[in-house]
Design a protein around this motif. Structure first.
Motif, PDB file in Angstrom:
ATOM      1  N   THR A   1      11.447   6.237   8.371  1.00  0.00           N
ATOM      2  CA  THR A   1      12.341   7.160   7.260  1.00  0.00           C
ATOM      3  C   THR A   1      11.834   6.387   5.919  1.00  0.00           C
ATOM      4  O   THR A   1      11.300   5.559   5.613  1.00  0.00           O
ATOM      5  CB  THR A   1      13.753   6.673   7.539  1.00  0.00           C
ATOM      6  N   VAL A   2      11.770   7.343   4.894  1.00  0.00           N
ATOM      7  CA  VAL A   2      11.226   6.937   3.555  1.00  0.00           C
ATOM      8  C   VAL A   2      12.391   7.512   2.664  1.00  0.00           C
ATOM      9  O   VAL A   2      12.421   8.799   2.393  1.00  0.00           O
ATOM     10  CB  VAL A   2      10.046   7.618   3.117  1.00  0.00           C
ATOM     11  N   PRO A   3      13.028   6.538   2.068  1.00  0.00           N
ATOM     12  CA  PRO A   3      14.199   7.127   0.804  1.00  0.00           C
ATOM     13  C   PRO A   3      13.501   7.643  -0.381  1.00  0.00           C
ATOM     14  O   PRO A   3      12.236   7.346  -0.641  1.00  0.00           O
ATOM     15  CB  PRO A   3      15.009   5.770   0.457  1.00  0.00           C
TER      16      PRO A   3
ATOM     17  N   TYR B   1      -2.655   9.935   9.319  1.00  0.00           N
ATOM     18  CA  TYR B   1      -2.607  10.736   8.249  1.00  0.00           C
ATOM     19  C   TYR B   1      -1.704  10.147   6.788  1.00  0.00           C
ATOM     20  O   TYR B   1      -1.750  10.785   5.750  1.00  0.00           O
ATOM     21  CB  TYR B   1      -1.709  11.994   8.464  1.00  0.00           C
ATOM     22  N   CYS B   2      -1.431   8.965   6.920  1.00  0.00           N
ATOM     23  CA  CYS B   2      -0.891   8.395   5.941  1.00  0.00           C
ATOM     24  C   CYS B   2      -1.859   8.229   4.876  1.00  0.00           C
ATOM     25  O   CYS B   2      -2.961   7.409   5.140  1.00  0.00           O
ATOM     26  CB  CYS B   2      -0.416   6.889   6.294  1.00  0.00           C
ATOM     27  N   PRO B   3      -1.641   8.735   3.596  1.00  0.00           N
ATOM     28  CA  PRO B   3      -2.778   8.573   2.841  1.00  0.00           C
ATOM     29  C   PRO B   3      -3.283   7.476   2.248  1.00  0.00           C
ATOM     30  O   PRO B   3      -4.260   7.342   1.707  1.00  0.00           O
ATOM     31  CB  PRO B   3      -2.210   9.577   1.502  1.00  0.00           C
ATOM     32  N   THR B   4      -2.540   6.362   2.167  1.00  0.00           N
ATOM     33  CA  THR B   4      -2.780   5.078   1.843  1.00  0.00           C
ATOM     34  C   THR B   4      -3.256   4.043   2.805  1.00  0.00           C
ATOM     35  O   THR B   4      -3.387   2.953   2.706  1.00  0.00           O
ATOM     36  CB  THR B   4      -1.513   4.529   0.859  1.00  0.00           C
ATOM     37  N   GLN B   5      -3.452   4.490   4.172  1.00  0.00           N
ATOM     38  CA  GLN B   5      -3.514   3.677   5.288  1.00  0.00           C
ATOM     39  C   GLN B   5      -2.430   2.242   5.380  1.00  0.00           C
ATOM     40  O   GLN B   5      -2.943   1.375   5.618  1.00  0.00           O
ATOM     41  CB  GLN B   5      -4.971   3.218   5.420  1.00  0.00           C
ATOM     42  N   ALA B   6      -1.265   2.503   4.878  1.00  0.00           N
ATOM     43  CA  ALA B   6      -0.366   1.460   4.752  1.00  0.00           C
ATOM     44  C   ALA B   6      -0.031   1.096   6.292  1.00  0.00           C
ATOM     45  O   ALA B   6       0.756  -0.170   6.535  1.00  0.00           O
ATOM     46  CB  ALA B   6       0.568   1.773   3.996  1.00  0.00           C
ATOM     47  N   LEU B   7      -0.315   2.159   7.476  1.00  0.00           N
ATOM     48  CA  LEU B   7       0.553   1.782   8.551  1.00  0.00           C
ATOM     49  C   LEU B   7      -0.607   1.189   9.421  1.00  0.00           C
ATOM     50  O   LEU B   7      -1.716   1.614   9.508  1.00  0.00           O
ATOM     51  CB  LEU B   7       1.176   3.002   9.050  1.00  0.00           C
ATOM     52  N   SER B   8      -0.438   0.444  10.339  1.00  0.00           N
ATOM     53  CA  SER B   8      -1.228  -0.187  11.247  1.00  0.00           C
ATOM     54  C   SER B   8      -0.396  -0.255  12.831  1.00  0.00           C
ATOM     55  O   SER B   8       0.775  -0.604  12.638  1.00  0.00           O
ATOM     56  CB  SER B   8      -2.109  -1.547  10.983  1.00  0.00           C
TER      57      SER B   8
ATOM     58  N   ARG C   1      10.191   3.112  -0.286  1.00  0.00           N
ATOM     59  CA  ARG C   1       8.809   2.903   0.743  1.00  0.00           C
ATOM     60  C   ARG C   1       9.294   3.233   1.931  1.00  0.00           C
ATOM     61  O   ARG C   1      10.609   2.902   2.451  1.00  0.00           O
ATOM     62  CB  ARG C   1       8.540   1.577   0.110  1.00  0.00           C
ATOM     63  N   VAL C   2       8.453   3.018   2.856  1.00  0.00           N
ATOM     64  CA  VAL C   2       8.541   3.375   4.251  1.00  0.00           C
ATOM     65  C   VAL C   2       9.712   2.316   4.985  1.00  0.00           C
ATOM     66  O   VAL C   2       9.370   1.043   4.488  1.00  0.00           O
ATOM     67  CB  VAL C   2       7.339   3.433   5.155  1.00  0.00           C
ATOM     68  N   GLU C   3      10.627   2.712   5.777  1.00  0.00           N
ATOM     69  CA  GLU C   3      11.237   1.776   6.659  1.00  0.00           C
ATOM     70  C   GLU C   3      10.851   2.182   7.982  1.00  0.00           C
ATOM     71  O   GLU C   3      11.064   3.214   8.462  1.00  0.00           O
ATOM     72  CB  GLU C   3      12.691   2.081   6.122  1.00  0.00           C
TER      73      GLU C   3
ATOM     74  N   LEU D   1       0.799  -1.228  -0.053  1.00  0.00           N
ATOM     75  CA  LEU D   1      -0.014   0.033   0.068  1.00  0.00           C
ATOM     76  C   LEU D   1       1.025   1.396   0.036  1.00  0.00           C
ATOM     77  O   LEU D   1       0.492   2.369  -0.456  1.00  0.00           O
ATOM     78  CB  LEU D   1      -0.931  -0.088   1.134  1.00  0.00           C
ATOM     79  N   CYS D   2       2.246   1.152   0.591  1.00  0.00           N
ATOM     80  CA  CYS D   2       2.968   2.464   0.928  1.00  0.00           C
ATOM     81  C   CYS D   2       3.142   2.696  -0.735  1.00  0.00           C
ATOM     82  O   CYS D   2       3.820   2.198  -1.591  1.00  0.00           O
ATOM     83  CB  CYS D   2       4.200   1.992   1.467  1.00  0.00           C
ATOM     84  N   GLN D   3       3.146   4.190  -0.821  1.00  0.00           N
ATOM     85  CA  GLN D   3       3.374   4.900  -2.157  1.00  0.00           C
ATOM     86  C   GLN D   3       4.433   5.886  -1.901  1.00  0.00           C
ATOM     87  O   GLN D   3       4.686   6.729  -2.552  1.00  0.00           O
ATOM     88  CB  GLN D   3       2.223   5.533  -2.655  1.00  0.00           C
ATOM     89  N   GLY D   4       5.315   5.921  -0.630  1.00  0.00           N
ATOM     90  CA  GLY D   4       6.400   6.788  -0.392  1.00  0.00           C
ATOM     91  C   GLY D   4       5.840   8.126  -0.405  1.00  0.00           C
ATOM     92  O   GLY D   4       7.003   9.131  -0.599  1.00  0.00           O
ATOM     93  N   HIS D   5       4.940   8.619   0.265  1.00  0.00           N
ATOM     94  CA  HIS D   5       4.618  10.093   0.518  1.00  0.00           C
ATOM     95  C   HIS D   5       5.265  10.634   1.366  1.00  0.00           C
ATOM     96  O   HIS D   5       5.323  12.018   1.602  1.00  0.00           O
ATOM     97  CB  HIS D   5       3.061  10.052   0.672  1.00  0.00           C
ATOM     98  N   ALA D   6       5.869   9.749   2.368  1.00  0.00           N
ATOM     99  CA  ALA D   6       6.465  10.258   3.586  1.00  0.00           C
ATOM    100  C   ALA D   6       5.786  11.210   4.599  1.00  0.00           C
ATOM    101  O   ALA D   6       6.411  11.733   5.240  1.00  0.00           O
ATOM    102  CB  ALA D   6       7.924  10.907   3.048  1.00  0.00           C
ATOM    103  N   VAL D   7       4.703  11.142   4.542  1.00  0.00           N
ATOM    104  CA  VAL D   7       3.899  11.682   5.429  1.00  0.00           C
ATOM    105  C   VAL D   7       4.311  11.253   6.986  1.00  0.00           C
ATOM    106  O   VAL D   7       4.614  12.116   7.936  1.00  0.00           O
ATOM    107  CB  VAL D   7       2.348  11.672   5.391  1.00  0.00           C
ATOM    108  N   CYS D   8       4.661   9.961   6.966  1.00  0.00           N
ATOM    109  CA  CYS D   8       4.825   9.326   8.152  1.00  0.00           C
ATOM    110  C   CYS D   8       6.159   9.763   8.698  1.00  0.00           C
ATOM    111  O   CYS D   8       6.551  10.050   9.863  1.00  0.00           O
ATOM    112  CB  CYS D   8       5.062   7.661   8.011  1.00  0.00           C
ATOM    113  N   GLN D   9       7.008   9.876   7.966  1.00  0.00           N
ATOM    114  CA  GLN D   9       8.378  10.489   8.196  1.00  0.00           C
ATOM    115  C   GLN D   9       8.504  11.974   8.709  1.00  0.00           C
ATOM    116  O   GLN D   9       8.968  12.122   9.457  1.00  0.00           O
ATOM    117  CB  GLN D   9       9.391  10.386   7.079  1.00  0.00           C
TER     118      GLN D   9
HETATM  119  S1  SF4 Z   1       3.583   4.621   5.010  1.00  0.00           S
HETATM  120 FE1  SF4 Z   1       2.276   5.898   4.259  1.00  0.00          FE
HETATM  121  S2  SF4 Z   1       2.965   8.075   4.954  1.00  0.00           S
HETATM  122 FE2  SF4 Z   1       4.474   6.606   5.060  1.00  0.00          FE
HETATM  123  S3  SF4 Z   1       5.592   6.879   2.972  1.00  0.00           S
HETATM  124 FE3  SF4 Z   1       4.134   5.067   2.818  1.00  0.00          FE
HETATM  125  S4  SF4 Z   1       2.232   5.890   2.074  1.00  0.00           S
HETATM  126 FE4  SF4 Z   1       3.560   7.656   2.773  1.00  0.00          FE
END
Ligand code: SF4
Length: 75
Positions: A25-27, A53-60, A31-33, A9-17
């Motif tokens: 961290t997001v290179p 706030y993760c736009p793709t709800q990749a985190l839980s 994708r998120v690390e 699901l992660c698209q690397g938006h880096a909102v999480c970072q």
């Molecule tokens: S986990 Fe969500 S906010 Fe973080 S990089 Fe991936 S898509 Fe973006």
């Protein structure tokens, strides 16, 4: 608290970072690390925001060590 990331699901938006740089961290174009998948309490509000706030709800959140103690019966 244990954090999980669905890398499909992660698209690397880096909102999480941006919300919790000590935990995520997001290179570039990556994708998120997760730097700390079991952060201490001081990071929990930032982690909660990252998840929200993760736009793709990749985190839980997954409970550490939980083995699904719920009964399998019906009510
Ligand atoms: S986990 Fe969500 S906010 Fe973080 S990089 Fe991936 S898509 Fe973006």
């Amino acid at each position: 608290m244990r954090i999980r990331a669905d890398l499909d699901l992660c698209q690397g938006h880096a909102v999480c970072q941006a919300e919790a740089p000590e935990v995520f961290t997001v290179p570039k174009r990556g994708r998120v690390e997760i730097l700390d998948d079991a952060p201490t309490g001081e990071h929990e509000p930032a982690v909660a925001n990252a998840i929200r706030y993760c736009p793709t709800q990749a985190l839980s959140i997954a409970d550490a060590g939980a083995t699904d103690p719920s009964p399998k019966g019906t009510d």
